[in-house]
Design an enzyme around this catalytic site. Structure first.
Site, short mmCIF file in Angstrom:
data_model
loop_
_atom_site.label_atom_id
_atom_site.label_comp_id
_atom_site.label_asym_id
_atom_site.label_seq_id
_atom_site.Cartn_x
_atom_site.Cartn_y
_atom_site.Cartn_z
N GLY A 24 0.82 -1.20 0.00
CA GLY A 24 0.00 0.00 0.00
C GLY A 24 0.86 1.25 0.00
N ALA A 28 8.47 4.81 3.92
CA ALA A 28 8.92 4.43 5.27
C ALA A 28 9.24 5.65 6.13
CB ALA A 28 10.15 3.53 5.16
N LYS A 79 3.37 -1.21 -10.00
CA LYS A 79 3.28 0.26 -9.91
C LYS A 79 4.65 0.91 -10.04
CE LYS A 79 4.71 0.22 -5.41
NZ LYS A 79 5.80 0.96 -4.74
N THR A 136 3.60 6.48 -5.65
CA THR A 136 4.89 6.21 -6.25
C THR A 136 5.13 7.03 -7.51
OG1 THR A 136 4.61 3.94 -5.44
CG2 THR A 136 6.45 4.33 -6.91
N SER A 142 9.94 8.84 -3.96
CA SER A 142 9.89 7.63 -4.79
C SER A 142 11.18 7.45 -5.58
CB SER A 142 8.70 7.71 -5.76
OG SER A 142 8.79 6.69 -6.74
N VAL A 168 17.65 0.87 -4.00
CA VAL A 168 17.10 0.07 -5.09
C VAL A 168 15.86 0.72 -5.68
CG1 VAL A 168 16.10 -2.17 -5.70
CG2 VAL A 168 17.98 -2.06 -4.05
#
Length: 223
Positions: A24, A28, A79, A136, A142, A168
């Site tokens: 979702g 973080a 996504k 995102t 993002s 990453v």
């Protein structure tokens, strides 16, 4: 990943793992500072999903349950590919119209693949689909969007990756996996295909956008 875990642990017939997947819209850093956040816990084991929901929910972190593990897991992966494309639009200096169209059509092709793989269309309208996709594609935190922005500005992928210092951008590799899955199920994913060409075949980002805009016209509701 729940399928991978099941296959690996399935060799021991005496052990039956109880698996779930959480996904979702959740950067973080924002969760850590206590910003209100809502995500999904998906599991075919309803008791497990409710246990996780009760254990982790608080006034700043809300969990919803969902039985569609396939949809939730694929939504959380696919996504990232669309987010790279959204970043490309920003890097090319295109406006809000372009990004809005990309998000909407990106959701359509994500939904086609999810349904083909046995997931639920409704999941893609929820937190693990539309919610995570919007975050995102538009959020400054993002990494996938950032990769797209720099691609749109003309930087080579290898240089962008090197500059991330170990962080990453999952969409770079997910693009290849998504193309393989789409071909296996006979699903059309034009945005994903163009991003694969930009990332791995050296196609110009501007040319990729032009090719998307000049595809044959069709009904919006065709899935």
């Amino acid at each position: 990943m729940t399928e991978v875990v099941s296959q690996v642990l399935g060799a021991d017939e005496s052990f039956h793992p109880r698996l779930g997947a959480m996904s979702g819209p959740s950067f973080a850093k924002e969760v850590a500072r206590g910003d209100p956040t809502a995500i999904t816990i998906a599991s075919s084991d309803e008791e497990l999903a409710q246990t996780v929901q009760q254990a982790l929910s608080d006034p700043r972190f809300r969990l919803y349950t969902n039985a569609d593990v396939t949809g939730v897991e694929l939504g959380g992966s696919l996504k990232n590919v669309i987010a790279i494309a959204a970043g490309v639009c920003d890097g090319l200096g295109l406006g809000h119209n372009s990004v809005a169209a990309l998000i909407t059509r990106g959701l359509a092709e994500m939904t086609r693949l999810v349904v083909a793989c046995g997931g639920q269309r409704e999941t893609m309208a929820g937190l693990a689909g539309l919610g995570d996709l919007v975050l995102t594609c538009t959020g400054g935190l993002s990494r996938n969007r950032t990769v797209g922005v720099e691609l749109g500005q003309g930087r080579p992928l290898a240089e962008i990756i090197a500059g991330m210092h170990g962080m990453v951008a999952e969409g770079v590799l997910t693009t290849s996996a998504a193309i393989g899955l789409a071909r296996a199920y006979g699903v059309e994913m034009p945005i994903t295909e163009k991003m694969h060409a930009v990332l791995h075949d050296g196609k110009s980002p501007r040319e990729a956008i032009h090719e998307l805009m000049t595809r044959s016209v069709k009904s919006e509701t065709w899935l």
